[in-house]
Design a protein around this motif. Structure first.
Motif, PDB file in Angstrom:
ATOM      1  N   ASN A  32      91.520  35.296  16.703  1.00  0.00           N
ATOM      2  CA  ASN A  32      92.343  34.180  17.201  1.00  0.00           C
ATOM      3  C   ASN A  32      93.413  34.624  18.175  1.00  0.00           C
ATOM      4  O   ASN A  32      93.636  33.992  19.199  1.00  0.00           O
ATOM      5  N   ARG A  33      94.091  35.724  17.834  1.00  0.00           N
ATOM      6  CA  ARG A  33      95.200  36.157  18.691  1.00  0.00           C
ATOM      7  C   ARG A  33      94.696  36.589  20.073  1.00  0.00           C
ATOM      8  O   ARG A  33      95.316  36.318  21.091  1.00  0.00           O
ATOM      9  N   LEU A  34      93.557  37.267  20.077  1.00  0.00           N
ATOM     10  CA  LEU A  34      92.979  37.689  21.359  1.00  0.00           C
ATOM     11  C   LEU A  34      92.583  36.460  22.188  1.00  0.00           C
ATOM     12  O   LEU A  34      92.856  36.388  23.395  1.00  0.00           O
ATOM     13  N   LYS A  35      91.957  35.481  21.516  1.00  0.00           N
ATOM     14  CA  LYS A  35      91.547  34.265  22.225  1.00  0.00           C
ATOM     15  C   LYS A  35      92.772  33.556  22.810  1.00  0.00           C
ATOM     16  O   LYS A  35      92.797  33.170  23.978  1.00  0.00           O
ATOM     17  N   GLY A  99     106.008  32.662  36.776  1.00  0.00           N
ATOM     18  CA  GLY A  99     107.111  31.936  36.148  1.00  0.00           C
ATOM     19  C   GLY A  99     107.092  31.937  34.632  1.00  0.00           C
ATOM     20  O   GLY A  99     107.930  31.294  33.992  1.00  0.00           O
ATOM     21  N   LEU A 100     106.155  32.653  34.032  1.00  0.00           N
ATOM     22  CA  LEU A 100     106.057  32.710  32.564  1.00  0.00           C
ATOM     23  C   LEU A 100     106.142  34.167  32.115  1.00  0.00           C
ATOM     24  O   LEU A 100     105.864  35.080  32.904  1.00  0.00           O
ATOM     25  N   PRO A 101     106.517  34.399  30.835  1.00  0.00           N
ATOM     26  CA  PRO A 101     106.490  35.789  30.352  1.00  0.00           C
ATOM     27  C   PRO A 101     105.104  36.406  30.567  1.00  0.00           C
ATOM     28  O   PRO A 101     104.093  35.719  30.410  1.00  0.00           O
ATOM     29  N   THR A 102     105.087  37.667  30.961  1.00  0.00           N
ATOM     30  CA  THR A 102     103.796  38.348  31.137  1.00  0.00           C
ATOM     31  C   THR A 102     103.084  38.448  29.787  1.00  0.00           C
ATOM     32  O   THR A 102     103.696  38.292  28.725  1.00  0.00           O
ATOM     33  N   ASN A 103     101.802  38.723  29.836  1.00  0.00           N
ATOM     34  CA  ASN A 103     100.999  38.704  28.615  1.00  0.00           C
ATOM     35  C   ASN A 103     101.559  39.652  27.551  1.00  0.00           C
ATOM     36  O   ASN A 103     101.683  39.286  26.377  1.00  0.00           O
ATOM     37  N   HIS A 104     101.933  40.879  27.963  1.00  0.00           N
ATOM     38  CA  HIS A 104     102.414  41.834  26.951  1.00  0.00           C
ATOM     39  C   HIS A 104     103.794  41.449  26.417  1.00  0.00           C
ATOM     40  O   HIS A 104     104.170  41.867  25.323  1.00  0.00           O
ATOM     41  N   ARG A 105     104.552  40.650  27.178  1.00  0.00           N
ATOM     42  CA  ARG A 105     105.847  40.167  26.680  1.00  0.00           C
ATOM     43  C   ARG A 105     105.642  39.019  25.690  1.00  0.00           C
ATOM     44  O   ARG A 105     106.334  38.918  24.686  1.00  0.00           O
ATOM     45  N   LYS A 106     104.704  38.153  26.016  1.00  0.00           N
ATOM     46  CA  LYS A 106     104.430  36.993  25.152  1.00  0.00           C
ATOM     47  C   LYS A 106     103.720  37.446  23.872  1.00  0.00           C
ATOM     48  O   LYS A 106     104.006  36.957  22.787  1.00  0.00           O
ATOM     49  N   PHE A 107     102.785  38.374  23.999  1.00  0.00           N
ATOM     50  CA  PHE A 107     102.028  38.852  22.839  1.00  0.00           C
ATOM     51  C   PHE A 107     102.498  40.289  22.555  1.00  0.00           C
ATOM     52  O   PHE A 107     103.603  40.488  22.088  1.00  0.00           O
ATOM     53  N   ASP A 108     101.710  41.258  22.866  1.00  0.00           N
ATOM     54  CA  ASP A 108     102.126  42.661  22.710  1.00  0.00           C
ATOM     55  C   ASP A 108     101.258  43.492  23.642  1.00  0.00           C
ATOM     56  O   ASP A 108     100.256  43.010  24.169  1.00  0.00           O
ATOM     57  N   ILE A 113      96.269  44.716  26.867  1.00  0.00           N
ATOM     58  CA  ILE A 113      95.211  45.633  27.325  1.00  0.00           C
ATOM     59  C   ILE A 113      93.844  45.044  26.963  1.00  0.00           C
ATOM     60  O   ILE A 113      92.922  45.000  27.788  1.00  0.00           O
ATOM     61  N   LEU A 114      93.746  44.531  25.742  1.00  0.00           N
ATOM     62  CA  LEU A 114      92.464  43.969  25.300  1.00  0.00           C
ATOM     63  C   LEU A 114      92.125  42.677  26.046  1.00  0.00           C
ATOM     64  O   LEU A 114      90.943  42.391  26.290  1.00  0.00           O
TER      65      LEU A 114
END
Ligand code: GRG
Length: 295
Positions: A32-35, A99-108, A113-114
């Motif tokens: 789910n988190r990856l999706k 204009g949004l947090p980057t993926n690694h900022r929003k998630f980890d 990377i994945l």
């Protein structure tokens, strides 16, 4: 912008975005988190200029947009992966994208990377599973996509760009970096769109020239927008502590010089279109749009 062009861009942008979201939503057996993280970056905006160029190029040679949908989606997936990875701490270390947090900022970081890995591999899967393309077309598309995105294409450009940080580069070296890093995916759009639309070998040859100049013009405009957004980036010596250490066209040519170079390449790209001898009004308008865009 011309109303007709604006409608064309908006309609295709919405279509591509919906199809990309549906594609990832439809994946089964995915954590789910990856999706969630893949959908986050896929729907986070973006001009969708690569798929739109691919579709317009296909149409200019008599092809139909619905027949190249999976290739258009694959291309945007690879572009999105490149941005997610480019933003990572090991690369540009950016906190915001579109204009949004980057993926690694929003998630980890590991998830980001994945997300990139997932989008890259999914792009080839959807081409393989496409029901419209012939096997011959799939081989051509896969080969060109791997060449343009991989270690002799976009990945090479990213590596050269990283290794050139804090070093002064010549205009030729800068053009090589940008031709690879940004130009290859844009070239793929124009060339493979034309191929799938039915272009002959000689027409493809001309479209490759058009693609090269379009890619360079796009990157110069990107550099100009960067400098206009932050004038401190212009003119400080490479290696100076005060500024970021990127090599850009305005830094090498000055802002006026960069505008002139941009215009020169736009004209060369449009001259190539004339040589292709097709109804290329839409493509020419899109090339103008790329060089006139404000973001
Ligand atoms: C990490 C392998 C790897 C590659 C990254 C393209 C790239 C290579 C990095 C992006 C860095 C960057 C901002 C380059 C400038 C040109 C560029 C690709 C801008 C972003 O493309 P747009 O303007 O973005 O089409 P949108 O947000 O509209 O999709």
């Amino acid at each position: 912008m011309d109303q007709d062009l604006s409608t064309y861009i908006d309609d295709h942008k919405n279509w591509i975005t919906e199809e990309l979201k549906n594609c990832i939503h439809g994946l089964e057996d995915i954590p789910n988190r990856l999706k969630e993280a893949m959908i986050y970056s896929i729907q986070a905006g973006g001009k969708r200029i690569r798929p739109i160029l691919l579709i317009a190029s296909c149409e200019a040679f008599g092809g139909e947009s619905k027949n190249v949908l999976s290739v258009a989606m694959a291309l945007e997936m690879i572009h999105t992966y490149s941005l997610v990875h480019d933003d990572l701490p090991a690369m540009d270390d950016d906190d915001f994208r579109r204009g949004l947090p980057t993926n690694h900022r929003k998630f980890d970081e590991a998830t980001a990377i994945l997300v990139g890995d997932g989008l890259l591999t999914l792009s080839f899967e959807i081409i393989a599973n496409d029901m419209v393309l012939s096997n011959k077309q799939k081989v051509y598309v896969t080969k060109r996509l791997a060449e343009c995105a991989g270690p002799t294409g976009m990945v090479a450009g990213q590596a050269l760009d990283m290794y050139a940080e804090n070093k002064a580069v010549t205009l030729d070296e800068l053009e090589k970096i940008h031709h690879l890093k940004t130009g290859q995916l844009l070239s793929f759009a124009l060339e493979v769109g034309a191929y799938l639309g039915g272009a002959s070998d000689s027409e493809l040859h001309v479209m490759k020239q058009c693609a090269r100049f379009t890619g360079l013009a796009f990157q110069i405009k990107d550099d100009i927008l960067d400098v206009i957004g932050d004038p401190d980036k212009l003119g400080k010596p490479i290696g100076s502590d005060e500024i970021n250490d990127k090599n850009t066209y305005p830094k090498l040519l000055g802002l006026d010089g960069a505008y002139k170079q941009n215009e020169k390449y736009v004209q060369k790209a449009k001259q190539a279109l004339i040589r292709a001898n097709i109804d290329s009004t839409r493509l020419a308008d899109l090339i103008d749009y790329l060089s006139e865009r404000e973001q």
